[in-house]
Design an enzyme around this catalytic site. Structure first.
Site, PDB file in Angstrom:
ATOM      1  N   TYR A 139      -6.587   8.408   3.724  1.00  0.00           N
ATOM      2  CA  TYR A 139      -5.921   7.108   4.081  1.00  0.00           C
ATOM      3  C   TYR A 139      -7.047   6.066   3.782  1.00  0.00           C
ATOM      4  CZ  TYR A 139      -3.499   3.414   6.865  1.00  0.00           C
ATOM      5  OH  TYR A 139      -2.896   2.018   7.159  1.00  0.00           O
ATOM      6  N   ARG A 192      -1.167  -6.218  -4.511  1.00  0.00           N
ATOM      7  CA  ARG A 192      -2.141  -6.476  -3.711  1.00  0.00           C
ATOM      8  C   ARG A 192      -2.450  -4.985  -2.833  1.00  0.00           C
ATOM      9  NH1 ARG A 192      -3.136  -5.549   1.081  1.00  0.00           N
ATOM     10  NH2 ARG A 192      -1.513  -6.552   2.054  1.00  0.00           N
ATOM     11  N   LYS A 210       0.474   6.373   3.197  1.00  0.00           N
ATOM     12  CA  LYS A 210       1.190   5.891   4.545  1.00  0.00           C
ATOM     13  C   LYS A 210       2.234   6.934   4.641  1.00  0.00           C
ATOM     14  CE  LYS A 210      -0.691   1.710   4.695  1.00  0.00           C
ATOM     15  NZ  LYS A 210      -0.953   1.130   5.649  1.00  0.00           N
ATOM     16  N   GLU A 282       4.997  -2.423   1.341  1.00  0.00           N
ATOM     17  CA  GLU A 282       3.523  -2.061   1.635  1.00  0.00           C
ATOM     18  C   GLU A 282       2.698  -2.826   0.388  1.00  0.00           C
ATOM     19  OE1 GLU A 282       2.380  -0.293   4.540  1.00  0.00           O
ATOM     20  OE2 GLU A 282       0.718  -1.439   4.005  1.00  0.00           O
ATOM     21  N   ASP A 283       1.860  -3.672   0.827  1.00  0.00           N
ATOM     22  CA  ASP A 283       0.805  -4.381  -0.358  1.00  0.00           C
ATOM     23  C   ASP A 283       1.611  -5.129  -1.328  1.00  0.00           C
ATOM     24  OD1 ASP A 283      -0.806  -3.127   1.326  1.00  0.00           O
ATOM     25  OD2 ASP A 283      -1.824  -1.745   0.098  1.00  0.00           O
ATOM     26  N   ASP A 305       4.691  -3.784   6.571  1.00  0.00           N
ATOM     27  CA  ASP A 305       3.715  -3.203   7.251  1.00  0.00           C
ATOM     28  C   ASP A 305       2.437  -4.231   7.600  1.00  0.00           C
ATOM     29  OD1 ASP A 305       2.166  -1.213   8.752  1.00  0.00           O
ATOM     30  OD2 ASP A 305       1.399  -0.507   6.905  1.00  0.00           O
ATOM     31  N   ASP A 306       2.391  -4.993   6.356  1.00  0.00           N
ATOM     32  CA  ASP A 306       1.049  -6.106   6.348  1.00  0.00           C
ATOM     33  C   ASP A 306       1.231  -7.368   7.155  1.00  0.00           C
ATOM     34  OD1 ASP A 306      -0.299  -4.292   4.316  1.00  0.00           O
ATOM     35  OD2 ASP A 306       1.606  -4.606   3.411  1.00  0.00           O
ATOM     36  N   ASN A 447      -9.720  -4.563   4.394  1.00  0.00           N
ATOM     37  CA  ASN A 447      -9.642  -3.241   3.948  1.00  0.00           C
ATOM     38  C   ASN A 447     -10.129  -3.250   2.412  1.00  0.00           C
ATOM     39  OD1 ASN A 447      -9.124  -2.108   6.543  1.00  0.00           O
ATOM     40  ND2 ASN A 447      -6.955  -2.412   6.227  1.00  0.00           N
ATOM     41  N   ASN A 491      -6.043  -0.947  12.879  1.00  0.00           N
ATOM     42  CA  ASN A 491      -5.454  -0.628  11.482  1.00  0.00           C
ATOM     43  C   ASN A 491      -3.846  -0.449  11.919  1.00  0.00           C
ATOM     44  OD1 ASN A 491      -4.278   0.942   9.305  1.00  0.00           O
ATOM     45  ND2 ASN A 491      -6.203   0.607   8.382  1.00  0.00           N
TER      46      ASN A 491
HETATM   47  O1  LIG Z   1      -3.768   0.238   4.480  1.00  0.00           O
HETATM   48  C1  LIG Z   1      -4.437  -0.134   5.461  1.00  0.00           C
HETATM   49  O2  LIG Z   1      -5.513   0.674   5.803  1.00  0.00           O
HETATM   50  C2  LIG Z   1      -4.139  -1.192   6.179  1.00  0.00           C
HETATM   51  C3  LIG Z   1      -3.110  -2.320   5.351  1.00  0.00           C
HETATM   52  O3  LIG Z   1      -1.890  -2.077   5.585  1.00  0.00           O
HETATM   53  C4  LIG Z   1      -3.815  -3.208   4.418  1.00  0.00           C
HETATM   54  O4  LIG Z   1      -4.997  -3.126   4.524  1.00  0.00           O
HETATM   55  O5  LIG Z   1      -3.035  -3.486   3.584  1.00  0.00           O
HETATM   56 MG   LIG Z   2      -0.905  -2.442   3.732  1.00  0.00          MG
END
Ligand SMILES: O=C([O-])CC(=O)C(=O)O
Ligand SMILES: [Mg+2]
Length: 618
Positions: A139, A192, A210, A282-283, A305-306, A447, A491
């Site tokens: 991770y 992103r 994840k 996610e992202d 999640d973000d 991160n 996190n």
């Molecule tokens: O993935 C991770 O460590 C935390 C997160 O969701 C991000 O930074 O986008």
């Molecule tokens: Mg993320």
């Protein structure tokens, strides 16, 4: 008949009419049937697994040298393995010894991915038993580097790739996935990735990572997890020129073309897996993240999640930190660097919790929270030109052009970095915050480690050991003036596995902000005095399964309270129930038994005939 086919697929069956092995019952068998889906309640009471050479090549069932003499004999493995028979513990010891010999984290990452592809249970056993050591490998931060180099390290595909080329055929693509009973999907479009920007199709490392955590930390069965990457192109020039790039070689599709593909995906997921499957975004880049959450939040079980996971974990840290910094939530003044998904998501959840605690309307509690973006402090005079998600944070104040100016003007007690830009909490900024706070709370959330707003060492040194510090990526403990400070990891990995488990076990069909507050509350409660003494505002990850069970129980309880839970009746003890549902990576024993064999064959024949029938229809 239709249901038999589904069950057999859900039961990890292979179409093979040779004598079958059966898998003895275990906790996770109960999970598969009791906690998964209604269809699985009627799963045949015997599972079939491959035998012989294909069993060794099947990561879901392979045990390597841990196959017993009896299993080797009954499963056509004689001669295919060297004579030694070892325990799972010994395999684990050997693998940890080997992993520790690698100097480079990316090599460890690749070794772990190979293990996942070779022996899934051993992979999860290793990850669960060594979570603090291996989390930074599978991770954040190593997964970030893996995504950057995905084209070169790519061996076997993991997850499902849905690109513009599949437009009009997304449902067919979903049907190509071998598992039927999917409970959690993590999807990215790679725009992103962490704070590393647009990594296009190579963002796949994130959903894969994840979901490994969904299993290891939250106990969701691996076969119920589906990683997805939607490839609409990339604007990353370097990748577009890279001969090893694995994605579509075109600039990102936007507007209607983008929305249409996403819409097709969301509809296909619901059609294929029903309405109880959790889709975790996610992202995604800001502009799409907020739109997708708003658009699908009322029709699907979606969670960003973000925005939401990060908000819940940070609120938990802030609430826990009150024990160290004093006061109530409403006594504090918050300043954020970064007004994107994470920043505005956290700000909103803090304002909501403050409002609940004080009964002051959220429009008022928001005024305790200030955000700085690339153009300076967000103030009313900028309101017209602000993106919609920033507007609630525009308060009355004269313009301030940068973070240092904002720190001096606002005098925050809590400083939070969520900008994705590294090294932005300078010595002067931290010294200024520390000049008017006995114990400043500083959270550097971006991160991976390279993008962290400051290091643990900087936060402790520049505040002369007074800061309460937590960061998105892990930092080692740091000794200052003879005292060892242990930085917490703020996190979302603390939240999403338990949060998702809570949705799954309650059969929730919608996510509600109150569930995020419930998750946050459960996490904050897990911080012990021993943790506080080390300056920690999060419990250690080594307790994560217990933490996840508590989060899951609180989230599920909220789902029942809100009337969005469909799993009835409600289990009386939700913590125990959550624990009993968790996947265990301990090997199952395979037995060969005539009674089972006789029962297995007709099922296989039925399945075989059904498949033939379907093939003829097609
Ligand atoms: O993935 C991770 O460590 C935390 C997160 O969701 C991000 O930074 O986008
Ligand atoms: Mg993320």
């Amino acid at each position: 008949m239709e249901s038999t086919l589904k069950e057999m697929r859900g039961g990890e069956s292979v179409l093979d009419l040779s004598p079958k092995a059966t898998v003895g019952g275990g906790v996770e068998d109960v999970y598969g049937e009791d906690c998964a889906t209604e269809e699985q309640l009627v799963t045949p009471w015997t599972y079939s697994v491959a035998s012989g050479y294909s069993l060794l090549r099947d990561p879901h069932h392979n045990k390597g040298l841990a196959f017993t003499e009896k299993e080797r004999d009954s499963h056509y493995l004689l001669g295919l393995l060297p004579p030694a028979v070892v325990t799972q513990q010994l395999q684990e010891k050997k693998l940890m010894d080997n992993l520790r010999k690698y100097q480079v984290p990316l090599q460890k990452y690749m070794a772990m991915m190979e293990l996942q592809e070779r022996n899934e249970r051993l992979f999860y056993k290793l990850l669960i038993d060594n979570v603090e050591e291996l989390l930074p490998i599978v991770y954040t931060p190593t997964v970030g580097e893996a995504c950057q180099k995905y084209g070169s390290i790519f061996r076997r595909p993991q997850g499902l790739y849905i690109s513009l080329k599949e437009k009009g055929k997304v449902l067919d693509v979903l049907k190509n996935w071998p598992e039927r009973n999917i409970q959690v999907i993590v999807v990215t479009d790679g725009e992103r990735i962490l704070g590393l920007g647009d990594l296009g199709c190579q963002g796949m490392g994130i959903p894969v990572g994840k979901l490994s955590l969904y299993t290891a930390l939250g106990g969701v069965r691996p076969s119920a997890c589906l990683p997805v990457t939607i490839d609409v192109g990339t604007n990353n020039e370097q990748l577009l020129k890279d001969e090893f790039y694995i994605g579509l070689r075109q600039r990102r599709a936007t507007g209607q073309e983008y929305a249409d593909l996403l819409h097709e995906f969301m509809s296909a997921v619901k059609q294929n897996y029903g309405e109880k499957v959790l889709i975790q975004f996610e992202d995604f880049a800001n502009h799409n993240a907020f739109t997708l959450l708003a658009e699908y939040g009322t029709t699907h079980l979606v969670f960003n999640d973000d925005i939401q996971g990060t908000a819940s974990v940070v609120l938990a840290g802030v609430v826990a930190a009150l024990k160290l910094i004093g006061g109530t939530l409403a006594d504090h003044k918050f300043l954020f660097l970064g007004a994107g998904e994470a920043g505005t998501g956290i700000a909103e959840l803090i304002a909501l919790e403050m409002s609940k605690q004080t009964e002051i309307p959220v429009e008022e509690t928001r005024k305790k929270i200030w955000l700085v973006d690339s153009k300076g402090l967000i103030v009313n005079s900028r309101k017209e030109s602000l993106q919609h998600f920033k507007k609630p944070w525009a308060h009355d104040h004269e313009p301030v052009k940068d973070l240092l100016g904002a720190v001096k003007a606002i005098k925050p007690t809590v400083l939070i970095g969520s900008s994705g830009v590294g090294r932005t909490f300078t010595k002067e900024i931290i010294e200024t915050v520390a000049s008017f706070n006995e114990k400043p709370l500083i959270m550097a959330l971006s991160n991976p480690t390279s993008q962290s707003e400051c290091t643990a060492e900087e936060a402790y040194t520049w505040s002369q050991g007074r800061a309460i510090f937590a960061s998105g990526s892990p930092f080692d403990p740091f000794e200052y003036n003879g005292k060892v400070f242990v930085p917490g990891q703020a996190n979302n990995a603390y939240i999403f596995p338990g949060f998702g488990l809570g949705l799954v076990i309650s059969g929730a069909i919608r996510v509600h902000d109150d569930m995020l507050l419930a998750a946050s509350e459960a996490l904050a409660k897990q911080v012990s005095d021993e943790n506080y003494n080390k300056g920690l505002i999060y419990p250690p990850f080594s307790n994560i399964r217990k933490i996840s069970a508590n989060i899951a129980a609180n989230v599920a309880a909220k789902a029942y309270e809100l009337g969005v839970a469909t799993r009835l009746p409600r289990p009386a003890n939700l913590v125990k129930y959550a624990e009993s549902c968790m996947y265990s990576p301990v090997y199952r024993s395979y037995r060969m038994d005539r009674r089972h064999w006789c029962l297995t064959i007709p099922f296989s024949l039925l399945l075989h005939n059904q498949q033939r029938k379907i093939a003829n229809e097609i």
